[in-house]
Design a protein around this motif. Sequence first.
Motif, PDB file in Angstrom:
ATOM      1  N   ALA A   1       0.861  -1.181   0.000  1.00 33.21           N
ATOM      2  CA  ALA A   1       0.000   0.000   0.000  1.00 33.21           C
ATOM      3  C   ALA A   1       0.895   1.227   0.000  1.00 33.21           C
ATOM      4  N   ARG A   2       0.851   2.000  -1.066  1.00 31.25           N
ATOM      5  CA  ARG A   2       1.674   3.195  -1.179  1.00 31.25           C
ATOM      6  C   ARG A   2       0.793   4.363  -1.592  1.00 31.25           C
ATOM      7  N   PRO A   3      -0.049   4.874  -0.682  1.00 33.59           N
ATOM      8  CA  PRO A   3      -0.975   5.947  -1.057  1.00 33.59           C
ATOM      9  C   PRO A   3      -0.263   7.197  -1.534  1.00 33.59           C
ATOM     10  N   ASP A   4       0.945   7.485  -1.030  1.00 31.76           N
ATOM     11  CA  ASP A   4       1.670   8.664  -1.499  1.00 31.76           C
ATOM     12  C   ASP A   4       2.041   8.525  -2.967  1.00 31.76           C
ATOM     13  N   LEU A   5       2.535   7.341  -3.356  1.00 34.43           N
ATOM     14  CA  LEU A   5       2.888   7.115  -4.755  1.00 34.43           C
ATOM     15  C   LEU A   5       1.644   7.053  -5.629  1.00 34.43           C
ATOM     16  N   ASP A   6       0.564   6.429  -5.139  1.00 31.21           N
ATOM     17  CA  ASP A   6      -0.705   6.430  -5.878  1.00 31.21           C
ATOM     18  C   ASP A   6      -1.135   7.857  -6.207  1.00 31.21           C
ATOM     19  N   GLU A   7      -1.101   8.718  -5.197  1.00 26.59           N
ATOM     20  CA  GLU A   7      -1.560  10.093  -5.386  1.00 26.59           C
ATOM     21  C   GLU A   7      -0.649  10.849  -6.349  1.00 26.59           C
ATOM     22  N   ALA A   8       0.638  10.622  -6.253  1.00 26.18           N
ATOM     23  CA  ALA A   8       1.563  11.282  -7.166  1.00 26.18           C
ATOM     24  C   ALA A   8       1.315  10.851  -8.608  1.00 26.18           C
TER      25      ALA A   8
ATOM     26  N   ARG B   1      11.578   8.239 -11.911  1.00 26.56           N
ATOM     27  CA  ARG B   1      12.118   8.973 -10.775  1.00 26.56           C
ATOM     28  C   ARG B   1      11.210   8.860  -9.557  1.00 26.56           C
ATOM     29  N   LEU B   2       9.890   8.862  -9.777  1.00 27.27           N
ATOM     30  CA  LEU B   2       8.964   8.701  -8.667  1.00 27.27           C
ATOM     31  C   LEU B   2       9.167   7.353  -7.982  1.00 27.27           C
ATOM     32  N   VAL B   3       9.270   6.295  -8.772  1.00 28.51           N
ATOM     33  CA  VAL B   3       9.433   4.955  -8.201  1.00 28.51           C
ATOM     34  C   VAL B   3      10.743   4.859  -7.442  1.00 28.51           C
ATOM     35  N   VAL B   4      11.823   5.369  -8.027  1.00 23.89           N
ATOM     36  CA  VAL B   4      13.125   5.317  -7.355  1.00 23.89           C
ATOM     37  C   VAL B   4      13.109   6.142  -6.074  1.00 23.89           C
ATOM     38  N   ALA B   5      12.494   7.319  -6.137  1.00 26.23           N
ATOM     39  CA  ALA B   5      12.452   8.198  -4.966  1.00 26.23           C
ATOM     40  C   ALA B   5      11.613   7.624  -3.836  1.00 26.23           C
ATOM     41  N   SER B   6      10.638   6.803  -4.191  1.00 26.04           N
ATOM     42  CA  SER B   6       9.730   6.266  -3.165  1.00 26.04           C
ATOM     43  C   SER B   6      10.325   5.070  -2.465  1.00 26.04           C
TER      44      SER B   6
END
Length: 310
Positions: free
Chosen positions: A50-57, A305-310
Amino acid sequence: MTPRDATAPLVSRRSVLALLAAAGLTAACSPQDTDPVVAATASGSAPTAARPDLDEALRDLERSRALTVGVSVRGGGRADYGYRAGERFPMCSLFKPLAVGALLADRAYDDAYWAREIAFGPEDVVENSPVTSATTTWRMTPTQLADAALRFSDNTAGNLLLREIGGPTAVTSFAASLGARATRLDRIEPQLNEATPGDDRDTSTPDDVARIYGALLLERRAGALTAARLGDWMLRSTTSGKRFRAGLDGTYELADKTGAGGYGVVNDAGVLWRPAVEPTTLVVMTRTDSPSATWDDEAVAAITRLVVAS
């Protein structure tokens, strides 16, 4: 659209914007813009984090760039992650590792076959064929065709390899043998790149592509030599400089395959390696409903970049 789970934790706009900033993007949407989309995973796939921050991004990126995005992330020492990972997207040239993999699975150790030239003619050459269109002999070996298809995404080479394995349905069957039953190839180049919204032909899901590439390159499901030869070609891909490679720093090695088609479709999929870290299989697929949409390579780089940063 699937309604958001009311029990899921709320995500602050600050955390979303921080992720987007790490990806080099600023979301173009207002605080009240809350399109309720959640991650989707294929039936029977591994449990996902569950990664709601990444989902929202990713939702904000979709809105700001007028795209529909699918992402599947497996490995890397963490729980799997998916966003629209069970939805269908046009494959485009992501089929080429499957075609080469199917041929290797059958004939990897037949050195004479891989050195034997295959004849073709001007009538076989289709668009986006930088290697085969430059021929002066009209003869290439399967080794040369695989190199052209995987490293340069040469479409004529892809068609000639499909001919060797028995046509598009052989890709569908090979994918199913690896557990990817939502993947289908129906046509050859360039028709398979039409990407018409709602057309299930020549489509797959991010989870299926991750399953296939992981099975071939990491699990060696088609044999150790198949994995080694595919890896050699895909590690030296020349087509992902503006997509995955633009979103990664120099600590990563990448074996990938890109794809692009009508309606602005751009894809990238492959395996990432870093020293002393479990390999990560990453798939990013996109689609739009606009026939005039252009290829948004930067969106794929930003998602990386989002995936790597998360």
